[in-house]
Design an enzyme around this catalytic site. Structure first.
Site, PDB file in Angstrom:
ATOM      1  CD  GLU A 166       8.539  12.767 -14.710  1.00 37.30           C
ATOM      2  OE1 GLU A 166       7.919  13.171 -14.365  1.00 37.30           O
ATOM      3  OE2 GLU A 166       9.613  13.559 -15.035  1.00 37.30           O
TER       4      GLU A 166
ATOM      5  CG  HIS B 177      -1.561  -1.183   1.503  1.00 35.90           C
ATOM      6  ND1 HIS B 177      -3.070  -1.598   0.862  1.00 35.90           N
ATOM      7  CD2 HIS B 177      -1.201  -2.342   2.269  1.00 35.90           C
ATOM      8  CE1 HIS B 177      -3.376  -2.718   1.334  1.00 35.90           C
ATOM      9  NE2 HIS B 177      -2.236  -3.094   2.056  1.00 35.90           N
TER      10      HIS B 177
ATOM     11  CE  LYS C  52      11.709  19.820 -10.252  1.00 36.18           C
ATOM     12  NZ  LYS C  52      10.514  20.415 -11.041  1.00 36.18           N
TER      13      LYS C  52
ATOM     14  CB  SER D 102      12.941  22.983 -14.577  1.00 38.64           C
ATOM     15  OG  SER D 102      12.073  24.183 -14.612  1.00 38.64           O
TER      16      SER D 102
END
Ligand code: ARG
Length: 461
Positions: A292, A158, A285, A279
């Protein structure tokens, strides 16, 4: 009217330009030119064996085909929508080169069995290459796992910290998934490895073509059994797309974990700059875009499967032009898998593993609570009772702001007289891991056994 198409004999009007554009598959099936030439060379030999082509004719055709192949490979050949598909484009070029004798090549053959042949030849090769890439990824996971045998991390259910596990155990879980992926692709290969030529348009060729000889020339281990099925079957592509979907699902899970682990919140790993992006607005970043995108591209691979399943649904036998829509999903899936599988090994090899953070996380959050219950079970308590006692101890720790390891013996004994001084050792993370010596468990001993098995598989593969 100019009769520009090999099939325009019975036509009295030229094809509408927009209809021609829509009808053409040349913009994407040109990728199959190598397979189409190979198939045609074999077909010429089969025709010769059947006495349909004289030796000189067969030689002329084969030479012509080789020279067409060179033209296409060296981009000396311009494809146009009017050529319709790769089969017609090659035939047209062949006739330009060698004259009317080129027109004998299509004897006893249809584009229906030809398209099926080209796709099978193509997919067999691609499956082989994809299997090699999977093997490489598996090897990378294996080596990473071997190198980091001492790293303990929280295992989750979980997405909540559950029990400590070895980082190696975690990585080897993905080796198991990849092993099943390879097995599925091997199986798909077997059904792709069947030669459809000789089926003609749908009813089988009326010429005495030796299909087994053709299969041998092209490296197929069997020939298709039913001509209607052979020209209308795309199961092999559907199987491949479903194998690809499951494989991508696995990679999307691994990607998701690595994305989470590379956050500041987890901090278990850090990707190399070479596999990260920045970024355009936030200078601080460092983003895991490759991971992704792997997660994101899973969507298009599932989409490709669904797309072809829908194309094939309720199609009457045998060939229907709908089936021309099989190629783009297939090519896109092959390209996506190869791109993702190629980038993964170097990305894994260069990532930093932060063992300290992993261990810290494993030591917080009562991950060894089950071990405390097991401790009481060993002293004779039924597991349910033990579970209740440890639950109370956890509640106490939460109230006091302590971890299980910080409890004094006298505090333990508030919950049960069965606790002795050895409880300290029982609640340690290493003890918890090493207690799981069971076959398939996370102890170093069991994980080494797993490693050995994976190593044997890698050697065999
Ligand atoms: N281009 C077609 C395909 O990719 C093959 C041609 C099928 N035959 C026909 N008569 N339309 O499926």
């Amino acid at each position: 009217m100019k009769k520009t198409k090999p099939w325009s004999g019975r036509f009295s009007k030229e094809t509408d330009k927009m209809a021609e554009e829509l009808n053409a598959s040349i913009s994407f099936d040109r990728r199959l030119f190598g397979q189409d030439i190979l198939g045609s060379i074999a077909h010429a030999r089969v025709l010769h064996k059947a006495g349909i082509l004289k030796k000189g004719e067969a030689i002329k055709i084969i030479k012509g085909l080789r020279s067409v192949e060179k033209d296409i490979a060296s981009k000396r050949f311009r494809f146009t929508p009017g050529m319709e598909d790769i089969h017609m484009a090659i035939e047209k070029r062949l006739m330009e080169k060698i004259g009317p004798v080129g027109g004998k090549l299509h004897t006893g053959r249809s584009r229906n069995d030809q398209a099926a042949l080209d796709e099978r030849l193509y997919l067999k090769q691609e499956i082989r290459e994809i299997l090699a890439l999977i093997e490489r990824l598996k090897r990378t996971l294996f080596l990473l796992s071997k190198k980091n045998l001492d790293a303990v991390m929280p295992g989750y259910t979980h997405l909540q910290r559950a029990q400590p596990v070895l980082f190696s155990h975690y990585l080897l879980a993905y080796c198991q998934m990849l092993k099943r992926d390879s097995g599925r692709l091997d199986d798909c290969f077997k059904r792709t490895d069947s030669m459809p030529l000789g089926s003609g348009a749908l009813a089988g060729s009326p010429y005495n073509l030796d299909r087994f000889y053709g299969a041998k020339l092209l490296g197929f281990s069997s020939v298709t059994e039913n001509s209607l099925d052979a020209v209308s079957d795309r199961d092999f592509i559907l199987e491949f797309l479903s194998c690809a979907s499951i494989l991508m699902m696995h990679l999307s899970r691994l990607s998701e974990e690595l994305i989470l682990w590379s956050t500041q919140e987890f901090g278990f790993i850090e990707l190399s700059d070479a596999f990260s992006t920045g970024s355009s607005i936030m200078p601080q970043k460092k983003n895991p875009d490759i991971l992704e995108l792997t997660r994101g591209k899973t969507g298009r691979v599932y989409g490709n499967l669904l797309s072809l399943l829908t194309v094939m649904k309720a199609l009457p036998l045998s060939y229907n032009k709908d089936m021309q829509e099989d190629k783009e999903p297939l090519f896109d899936t092959v390209d996506t898998l190869k791109a993702v599988l190629s980038v993964y090994p170097p990305m894994l090899k260069t990532m930093k593993v932060n063992k300290k953070r992993m261990r810290e996380a494993a030591e917080q959050g009562f991950l060894t609570a089950t071990d405390c219950a097991d401790y009481l079970v060993k002293k004779g308590l039924p597991f349910r009772e033990a579970h209740g006692i440890v639950g109370k101890a956890v509640a106490y720790c939460l109230k006091e702001g302590k971890g299980l390891r910080e409890l004094e013996l006298k505090e333990w004994r508030m919950f049960s007289r069965l606790f002795k001084s050895d409880i300290k050792r029982a609640v340690s993370v290493d003890n918890s891991v090493n207690a799981r010596k069971i076959y398939g468990g996370t102890s170093a001993e069991a994980v080494k056994r797993q490693l050995k098995k994976v190593e044997q598989e890698l050697k065999k593969g």
